[in-house]
Design a protein around this motif. Structure first.
Motif, PDB file in Angstrom:
ATOM      1  N   UNK A  38       0.621  -1.509  -0.055  1.00 62.52           N
ATOM      2  CA  UNK A  38       0.217   0.065  -0.156  1.00 62.52           C
ATOM      3  C   UNK A  38       1.006   0.639   0.119  1.00 62.52           C
ATOM      4  N   UNK A  39       1.273   1.888  -1.334  1.00 63.76           N
ATOM      5  CA  UNK A  39       1.962   3.144  -1.150  1.00 63.76           C
ATOM      6  C   UNK A  39       1.496   4.065  -1.730  1.00 63.76           C
ATOM      7  N   UNK A  40       1.785   5.219  -0.877  1.00 64.98           N
ATOM      8  CA  UNK A  40       0.564   6.405  -1.048  1.00 64.98           C
ATOM      9  C   UNK A  40       2.764   8.124  -1.868  1.00 64.98           C
ATOM     10  N   UNK A  41       1.826   8.148  -2.127  1.00 61.64           N
ATOM     11  CA  UNK A  41       2.784   9.603  -2.905  1.00 61.64           C
ATOM     12  C   UNK A  41       2.243  10.898  -3.633  1.00 61.64           C
ATOM     13  N   UNK A  42       2.394  11.997  -3.441  1.00 65.05           N
ATOM     14  CA  UNK A  42       2.687  13.386  -4.239  1.00 65.05           C
ATOM     15  C   UNK A  42       2.216  12.957  -5.465  1.00 65.05           C
ATOM     16  N   UNK A  43       0.855  13.099  -6.174  1.00 64.68           N
ATOM     17  CA  UNK A  43       0.664  12.710  -7.798  1.00 64.68           C
ATOM     18  C   UNK A  43       1.812  13.463  -8.187  1.00 64.68           C
ATOM     19  N   UNK A  44       2.257  12.588  -9.254  1.00 68.32           N
ATOM     20  CA  UNK A  44       3.188  12.703 -10.503  1.00 68.32           C
ATOM     21  C   UNK A  44       2.356  13.181 -11.658  1.00 68.32           C
ATOM     22  N   UNK A  45       0.745  13.398 -12.015  1.00 66.29           N
ATOM     23  CA  UNK A  45       0.360  14.026 -12.706  1.00 66.29           C
ATOM     24  C   UNK A  45      -0.020  15.078 -12.667  1.00 66.29           C
ATOM     25  N   UNK A  53      -1.974  10.292  -4.348  1.00 68.98           N
ATOM     26  CA  UNK A  53      -1.411   9.225  -5.541  1.00 68.98           C
ATOM     27  C   UNK A  53      -1.505   8.138  -4.901  1.00 68.98           C
ATOM     28  N   UNK A  54      -2.177   6.784  -4.719  1.00 70.34           N
ATOM     29  CA  UNK A  54      -2.475   5.417  -3.976  1.00 70.34           C
ATOM     30  C   UNK A  54      -1.971   4.307  -5.366  1.00 70.34           C
ATOM     31  N   UNK A  55      -0.569   4.001  -4.386  1.00 65.02           N
ATOM     32  CA  UNK A  55      -0.759   2.282  -5.513  1.00 65.02           C
ATOM     33  C   UNK A  55      -0.819   1.172  -4.497  1.00 65.02           C
ATOM     34  N   UNK A  56      -1.899   0.674  -5.182  1.00 60.85           N
ATOM     35  CA  UNK A  56      -2.059  -0.779  -4.733  1.00 60.85           C
ATOM     36  C   UNK A  56      -1.206  -2.076  -5.475  1.00 60.85           C
ATOM     37  N   UNK A  61      -2.578  -1.972  -9.474  1.00 57.82           N
ATOM     38  CA  UNK A  61      -3.410  -1.007 -10.181  1.00 57.82           C
ATOM     39  C   UNK A  61      -3.238   0.548  -9.245  1.00 57.82           C
ATOM     40  N   UNK A  62      -2.909   1.759  -9.893  1.00 57.66           N
ATOM     41  CA  UNK A  62      -3.093   3.516  -9.060  1.00 57.66           C
ATOM     42  C   UNK A  62      -3.988   4.201  -9.326  1.00 57.66           C
ATOM     43  N   UNK A  63      -4.224   4.308  -8.257  1.00 57.90           N
ATOM     44  CA  UNK A  63      -5.752   5.627  -8.252  1.00 57.90           C
ATOM     45  C   UNK A  63      -4.900   6.862  -7.649  1.00 57.90           C
ATOM     46  N   UNK A  64      -5.163   8.471  -7.981  1.00 56.27           N
ATOM     47  CA  UNK A  64      -5.067   9.904  -7.702  1.00 56.27           C
ATOM     48  C   UNK A  64      -6.677  10.274  -7.131  1.00 56.27           C
ATOM     49  N   UNK A  65      -6.591  10.504  -5.926  1.00 58.16           N
ATOM     50  CA  UNK A  65      -7.668  11.220  -5.131  1.00 58.16           C
ATOM     51  C   UNK A  65      -8.426  12.359  -5.927  1.00 58.16           C
ATOM     52  N   UNK A  66      -6.542  13.307  -6.463  1.00 58.88           N
ATOM     53  CA  UNK A  66      -6.542  14.404  -6.593  1.00 58.88           C
ATOM     54  C   UNK A  66      -7.413  14.728  -8.145  1.00 58.88           C
TER      55      UNK A  66
END
Length: 664
Positions: A38-45, A53-56, A61-66
């Protein structure tokens, strides 16, 4: 061009999404749960400071909540590199060391063949399941009942039965219009020399094998006849089934690990089924072969530290050591194995049926690190009552440590082995042998205590935005580990590299691999390197300086930049281009010198066992290479062109404590 599904699946298995995304983001380790993928970071996009920015890693899969960006590993490369799907696949394939499938119609034909074979195996699963409820399977049902398998477990693992008739499955499949070449291609039928065709699985309990996508790719069969030459029989290698690239129960185990369960690697099907029924649902097993490197990589994608459950007999111990030896060059920080050793004569199925799930839980909780297994192999049943026997042990232990590729982990293994060796021989800490580590620095000469140079405080305005720190008492007690001990050539060069990246943080991205792979002579150097790796590559120098001060302390930073050999080095003046070349040259010299030193150490170790002319020649050549590494001349010039890099380094390394010839 349509790429085969198997190729894309293999590519996904070899590369974790977090590793691919990690090249573009800085992970928020406070929010990240690495063990669960379960990985989290500021979104690169899009521009943001929060980690939305969440990576499972489990699901890929990845998903950005922003900004709502989402996708898989291929989509991420497409978006981040601005390339098409095929180009993204080519980029990832090159990273994984895989060749792209040939661009011809045969690739599409193979993909279509695998799809049709999967349809055949799914039909066979249903037929085997039906046979388990027939009168012919009465003995098989009784056996499964004696093994304590509940009906829900039989249904979950789709356990079936192959009757004793020679061609029952073949006739059933052909009755559904399935051609013989597909039956044979799926590994379900065998053509005899006399032209007759028979089922591959006869009078056996059947265990369907599914891949990570859930497709049935093959079968395992347990013989009901005790006189059968093969107790367990697996499907042969087919276009669909690769034994070394799959694991039994991988799909369900991955889901269980995501819920917090430990990943357990057992020996066979019944062990996995017994573990799952007892509540240990994250259990897998190799498919009739020893664990392979590809299977290890698959395990590490699911869990950073799988538990290898070893049968409590000599064969189980040997199997565990084979896995440990295979894993040794592959382990790294956050990627290792632990070994759960069962009571002698028992496997997980035996233990659970005899003592229940709590007994198995105790065994798993007491799992030992891999080093314990390797250490025990080297000392168990041996007597080290002579210098020769102790030397043989030292040589074996060094061989273990040298197989580890990760420099940091290799150092920690060496330290732990040295501690274990000291305990074994009753030695004091000062008498321990260091394994694969640089010699400790000599004590500082009298009167050479470091005092920071006052000019450094004025110079700090260049990268602290014009704000100098308040003056502090300059006493010998403020000298850090950076300034103490003998200044060897390695230490001098390392400090120049680190200082250059402190002054020019925009260069850090170019030297990330070197910072991660370098074996630092001092722990403080390693701490500075780790702090540099955490910096934002877009940060301006003054922000980078403040961040470094917060992480390693202002005194450490001050001590580094105030060293005389650092202050006069090319990295402290000129633009980033000059600093880049200076850092690259220093790293090159470090690598050359350490390579020569390593060869010399190895030659000396062999020399202790008996000198000959070849050994003497090796020592001489190592000395020449080391000298060349330190004295090589470079064409590049620094800044105004008056002093070459080679001039600076020759002057630096030819005099004590970094004094130049002119200063001396």
């Amino acid at each position: 061009m349509r790429l085969p599904d198997s190729f894309l699946d293999d590519l996904r298995n070899r590369l974790s999404l977090s590793a691919v995304v990690g090249r573009k983001v800085t992970w928020d380790m406070k929010k990240t749960n690495q063990a669960k993928g379960d990985w989290w970071a500021p979104c690169p996009f899009h521009q943001e400071k929060s980690a939305s920015f969440h990576v499972d890693d489990r699901k890929g899969f990845y998903y950005c909540f922003g900004c709502q960006a989402k996708g898989n590993v291929f989509g991420f490369v497409q978006e981040s590199e601005n390339v098409g799907f095929m180009e993204a696949v080519e980029i990832l394939a090159a990273e994984a060391g895989m060749e792209m499938p040939a661009r011809d119609p045969k690739a599409a034909e193979k993909a279509d063949l695998r799809t049709r074979l999967a349809e055949v195996t799914e039909t066979a699963v249903k037929w085997f399941r039906l046979q388990l409820s027939t009168q012919a399977a009465a003995e098989a049902r009784a056996y499964l009942d004696r093994r304590g398998l509940a009906k829900a477990t039989l249904d979950r693992f789709e356990i079936g039965f192959a009757p004793g008739t020679a061609d029952g499955l073949i006739r059933a499949l052909e009755g559904k219009g399935i051609a013989w070449d597909l039956i044979e291609g799926a590994g379900l039928g065998v053509a005899e020399d006399d032209g007759r065709r028979r089922d591959r699985f006869i009078n056996r309990i059947i265990f369907p094998i599914r891949d990570a996508r859930g497709r049935c790719i093959g079968f395992g069969g347990r013989a009901m006849n005790p006189n059968s030459p093969a107790k367990y029989l697996n499907s042969p290698e087919t276009a669909l089934f690769d034994k070394g690239a799959n694991l039994y129960n991988l799909r369900d185990a991955r889901a269980a690990v995501g819920k917090g369960q430990p990943l357990v690697v057992a020996e066979g099907y019944m062990d996995v089924i017994a573990l799952a029924q007892a509540g240990f649902e994250a259990a897998v097993a190799p498919l009739g072969t020893a664990v392979t490197e590809r299977q290890l990589q698959m395990l590490w994608r699911v869990s950073p530290e799988p538990l290898i459950a070893l049968d409590g007999d000599a064969a189980g111990q040997r199997a565990g050591l084979r896995v440990a030896d295979l894993a040794l060059p592959l382990i790294e920080a956050g990627q290792s194995l632990r070994f759960a050793i069962l009571p002698e004569g028992q496997d997980p199925d035996d233990l659970i049926r005899a003592e229940g799930a709590p007994a198995m839980r105790r065994i798993l909780d007491a799992a030992k690190p891999m080093l314990t297994l390797l250490w025990t192999r080297e000392i168990e049943g041996k007597d080290f009552d002579s210098p020769e026997r102790r030397a043989m042990l030292d040589r074996a232990l060094r061989a273990v440590v040298r197989r580890i590729k990760d420099p940091s982990l290799r150092r920690h293994y060496g330290e732990e082995i040295a501690r274990l060796r000291a305990e074994l021989f009753g030695l004091s800490p000062g008498q321990t042998v260091v394994f694969d580590a640089p010699p400790p620095p000599a004590p500082p000469p009298s009167g050479r205590d470091f005092v920071p140079n006052p000019a450094y405080r004025r110079d700090r305005k260049n990268w602290k935005g014009g704000r100098a720190l308040p003056a502090q008492p300059q006493t010998a007690t403020r000298a850090s580990a950076l300034a103490s001990g003998a200044m060897t050539p390695e230490i001098l060069l390392e400090q120049v590299v680190l200082a250059g990246l402190v002054r020019h943080p925009t260069l850090i991205a170019e030297f990330t691999d070197a910072l991660e792979a370098e074996t630092w002579s001092r722990d403080m150097h390693g701490a500075i390197a780790q702090a540099l790796l955490t910096l934002d590559p877009e940060a301006v120098p003054e922000e980078a300086g403040e961040t470094l001060e917060a992480r390693i302390g202002p005194e450490t930073l001050e001590t580094l930049l105030a060293q005389r050999h650092v202050r006069i080095s090319p990295v402290m003046r000129g633009d980033g281009g000059g600093a880049r070349q200076c850092i690259r040259d220093a790293l090159k010299r470090l690598g050359a010198q350490r390579g020569a030193d390593r060869e010399r150490r190895e030659a000396m170790e062999d020399f202790e066992e008996g000198a000959d002319e070849a050994m003497t020649w090796r020592l001489a050549q190592a000395g020449k290479r080391k000298s060349a590494a330190l004295r090589s001349r470079e064409e590049e010039r620094v800044g105004d062109g008056e002093t070459s890099f080679a001039d600076y380094y020759d002057s630096l390394l030819a005099t004590p404590a970094g004094k130049t010839k002119r200063e001396k």
